[in-house]
Structures are given as structure tokens and as C-alpha cells.
Design an enzyme around this catalytic site. Structure first.
Site, PDB file in Angstrom:
ATOM      1  N   ARG A  97       0.768  -1.151   0.117  1.00 49.51           N
ATOM      2  CA  ARG A  97      -0.008   0.154  -0.022  1.00 49.51           C
ATOM      3  C   ARG A  97       1.003   1.266   0.022  1.00 49.51           C
ATOM      4  NH1 ARG A  97      -5.330  -1.114   0.738  1.00 49.51           N
ATOM      5  NH2 ARG A  97      -5.829  -3.287   1.408  1.00 49.51           N
ATOM      6  N   CYS A 215     -22.847 -12.210   1.471  1.00 45.19           N
ATOM      7  CA  CYS A 215     -23.160 -12.666   0.417  1.00 45.19           C
ATOM      8  C   CYS A 215     -22.703 -14.078  -0.261  1.00 45.19           C
ATOM      9  CB  CYS A 215     -23.197 -11.639  -0.816  1.00 45.19           C
ATOM     10  SG  CYS A 215     -21.343 -11.079  -1.128  1.00 45.19           S
ATOM     11  N   CYS A 221     -26.763 -15.368  -5.943  1.00 39.19           N
ATOM     12  CA  CYS A 221     -25.805 -14.123  -6.092  1.00 39.19           C
ATOM     13  C   CYS A 221     -26.674 -12.681  -6.426  1.00 39.19           C
ATOM     14  CB  CYS A 221     -24.723 -14.299  -6.902  1.00 39.19           C
ATOM     15  SG  CYS A 221     -23.477 -15.285  -6.215  1.00 39.19           S
ATOM     16  N   ASP A 237     -19.627  -6.232  -7.481  1.00 36.38           N
ATOM     17  CA  ASP A 237     -18.371  -5.214  -7.850  1.00 36.38           C
ATOM     18  C   ASP A 237     -17.353  -6.013  -8.144  1.00 36.38           C
ATOM     19  OD1 ASP A 237     -18.948  -6.303  -5.136  1.00 36.38           O
ATOM     20  OD2 ASP A 237     -17.216  -4.943  -4.560  1.00 36.38           O
ATOM     21  N   CYS A 280     -20.006 -32.459   0.202  1.00 34.27           N
ATOM     22  CA  CYS A 280     -19.101 -31.605   1.210  1.00 34.27           C
ATOM     23  C   CYS A 280     -20.143 -31.233   2.512  1.00 34.27           C
ATOM     24  CB  CYS A 280     -18.700 -30.170   0.577  1.00 34.27           C
ATOM     25  SG  CYS A 280     -17.737 -29.141   1.970  1.00 34.27           S
ATOM     26  N   CYS A 290     -17.834 -17.526  -3.061  1.00 34.86           N
ATOM     27  CA  CYS A 290     -18.084 -16.604  -4.159  1.00 34.86           C
ATOM     28  C   CYS A 290     -17.706 -17.126  -5.338  1.00 34.86           C
ATOM     29  CB  CYS A 290     -17.176 -15.335  -3.705  1.00 34.86           C
ATOM     30  SG  CYS A 290     -17.344 -13.938  -4.812  1.00 34.86           S
TER      31      CYS A 290
END
Length: 369
Positions: A97, A215, A221, A237, A280, A290
């Protein structure tokens, strides 16, 4: 974002029926580059177009370097909730950064945080877990704790090149699992009622109330919309791509966006997981994870998440203690619901451990727990 797009976005959204609760999340890039006047204008428009009695919440994700005392005062006055990126001690944070001139930013972030504290602005610390920080879980956790930062979010860094190969700063599933286990081991010692870790809060929320509040845990989604600077609307995003353009706030309505075939198709792909997910024991905790972490997703939603082994390691490690914690929360708040389970099946002592070690459960995570 132009004033025209800003006003159309806010006015159209606040004309929809949201039970008088409206939420805006401002992020970029770096949203504070827009300057304080932009956010003052946004709030003015929210006040102008909000129906009587409406509640408006604003979240702002920032690197913290441009937060001035004046901006912090405004953010506090209108009760913005901030997520401030801070990757632990100076030597870890400053590795990646840096400013465009390659100067370190840790001191700038800490300066911004002091402004926020002065004006009582609520904020979370967002820590990106990259290849330099992934081995430093305990050090990072204790650093945040020592500075009085009691709201943490840990975010895995997984980025791919054009050939779907992880980039050098990405982490592996095994590293992610070990990191989370280390964070948990520090937290469980004495900080359960002192420090909020978003992932841990979300697990308890699911176990007690059967609700997902992050989420990636959900089975669909269709969670929110992203509005780009030109008014373009996208489903996520992580997936602002031409083939996932849903519409534009200048020409479409929010009802159009909700009914969009592109939006619905993207949402359904969450459960088009890899066939290994069917067996699983932790499928109810991530539903395939995700789509960003399924290499090549969302065009290939059936690929296994690169973090899969890490999630298994983590959930196997924390299961007994989290279920006990959830029982306490359930009793404390008199919740009249059966406790949900982290694992969808009981693991036999002689079965292979779900964490992926290749050992029997009795010789692996059962001992550690």
C-alpha cells in the site's frame, strides 16, 4: 460520477418501496477522491428524495489516506459507517500500500483514523490477506487489538491473470484456512464479547437465526446492484463486465434491473457448483463459495473455489466451539428456533478429516478441538 447520474441514481432508488429503509455503499477505486462536496451533495439528494420517515444508511469503503478533520466531522454528523483498509503493522501494510509516488501510506491511514475517532465515526478495519500478511495472523490481530480496533474484517486476496493463474500476491486455500484458524484461536481466548469479526458474527447469525448476512454464504448471487460512474448497472463489484451489464439508471428502472435475465442468470449460477460440493459437509456454509474464487467464474461456475480446502480446514477447526457459542446466544436472546448446524453430517472418528489433511478425523481436527 456526474451530478446528473448521481441525482438520477438516488432519486430513482428512493422512489422504490424498501420499507422506508435505504442503503448506499460508496466505494471505488478510492471514493474519497471525489471530495467532501460530492458526499454533501449525495446526502442533500437523499434528504430531498427520501419519503417521509425514511431511514438512510451510508457505508464508505476507503484507504483512509484522504480523510481530513472536516470530512470526518461530516461523516460523523450523518452517521456514515466506514471500512478502513489497514493491513496490520507498518512493515506489512506498506509492502503493497504505497502512493502513486511509491511512498508508504501507513502513517496517512492512522492519521485518518484519528480524525474518525475525534468525531465518533463508526468504522471497521478491513485487512487484505495477501501473500505477505497470510503468515502473520496472530501479529495482525494483536496489533489491531492493541490500537483499540474492535471491529475486524479479513478479506482473502485472490486475483487471476488472463490465463486464470493466481497472481503473485494471491493466497492459497490452505493458507487461508490456516490464517482463519489462527485468528479464531486468538479471538476465542478472551475476546468473544470484546471484538467483532464479521465472519464470526455471520456464522453465529446463521446458526441462531438461520440467516446469511454475507453474500458468499448464500445460495443466490442476486444480492445488490453496482452502479458505475456512467450509470451502468451490474450484479456485483467483482463482475463489472460488458457481458454482465444489466442496464443504466438513466434509461431503466430498478424493477427492470430486478427482472433482468442477466441478473437472474448470474444469481442462479451460485448453486451451479462443482459436483464435489454435493458431498461436502460444509456446503450450507458457502454454497460453493463466491463466484470470484471459482477460477474462470462466472462463465465456469462449476469449478471448485480455490479457497475450498481452507474453508474446510477452518470449519472443521471451529465447529464445536461455535455451536456452543450459538447455544449461549440463542438462550440469551430467547430465540425460539432450532440451532442450525455448521456441518450437514456427523463426521465419524475413523472417516477422513474434512479439512483435507488426508488423516483420519480422530487423528486430526478432533484432537485439536
Amino acid at each position: 460520477m456526474s451530478d446528473e447520474v448521481l441525482e438520477i441514481m438516488i432519486s430513482s432508488y428512493m422512489s422504490t418501496n424498501q420499507n422506508n429503509n435505504y442503503a448506499f455503499g460508496w466505494q471505488g477505486g478510492e471514493p474519497t477522491i471525489m471530495g467532501l462536496d460530492f458526499f454533501k451533495k449525495a446526502v442533500q439528494l437523499q434528504r430531498k428524495y427520501g419519503p417521509p420517515g425514511a431511514t438512510v444508511s451510508n457505508g464508505l469503503q476507503t484507504n483512509g489516506t484522504l480523510i481530513t478533520d472536516e470530512m470526518a466531522k461530516f461523516l460523523g454528523e450523518y452517521k456514515f459507517l466506514l471500512g478502513v483498509s489497514l493491513d496490520g503493522p507498518e512493515y506489512l501494510h506498506d509492502y503493497y500500500r504505497k502512493t502513486i509516488g511509491l511512498t508508504p501510506t501507513h502513517s496517512l491511514v492512522m492519521r485518518g483514523i484519528e480524525h474518525l475517532k475525534r468525531h465518533n465515526v463508526d468504522f471497521n478495519i478491513l485487512t487484505l490477506v495477501n501473500n505477505k500478511t497470510v503468515k502473520k495472523a496472530k501479529e495482525i490481530y494483536q496489533y489491531h487489538k492493541s490500537h483499540g480496533f474492535f471491529f475486524h474484517q479479513y478479506i482473502p486476496c485472490v486475483e487471476f491473470d488472463a490465463n486464470n493463474k493466481p497472481l503473485p500476491w494471491s493466497i492459497t486455500g490452505e493458507e487461508w484456512g490456516a490464517f482463519l484458524c489462527d485468528i479464531f484461536d486468538e479471538w476465542i481466548k478472551e475476546d468473544v464479547k470484546k471484538i467483532s469479526i464479521r465472519l464470526f458474527d455471520s456464522i453465529v447469525e446463521y446458526l441462531v437465526y438461520h440467516q446469511y448476512n454475507v453474500c458468499y454464504m448464500n445460495n443466490d448471487c442476486c444480492q445488490y446492484f453496482v452502479v458505475e460512474y456512467d450509470g451502468g448497472v451490474y450484479p456485483c463489484d467483482f463482475f463489472v463486465r460488458d457481458d454482465l451489464l444489466i442496464g443504466n439508471v438513466k434509461t431503466g428502472t430498478w424493477d427492470d434491473f430486478l427482472k433482468s435475465p442477466v441478473y437472474k442468470r448470474f444469481g442462479r449460477q451460485k448453486i451451479q457448483w462443482n459436483q464435489l460440493c454435493n458431498s461436502c459437509p460444509y456446503i450450507n456454509m458457502c454454497h460453493g463459495d463466491c463466484q470470484k474464487f471459482r477460477i474462470g467464474g462466472p462463465s465456469s461456475p462449476d469449478l471448485l473455489s480455490v479457497l475450498c480446502s481452507g474453508w474446510k480446514k477452518f470449519y472443521t477447526h471451529i465447529q464445536p466451539q461455535f455451536e456452543l457459542l450459538a447455544e449461549e446466544v440463542k438462550e440469551m436472546y430467547k430465540v425460539d428456533l432450532p440451532l442450525a448446524k455448521i456441518s450437514t453430517k456427523k463426521i465419524g472418528r475413523n472417516e477422513l478429516c474434512p479439512c483435507g489433511s488426508g488423516k483420519k478425523y480422530k487423528n486430526c481436527c478432533l484432537i485439536r478441538n
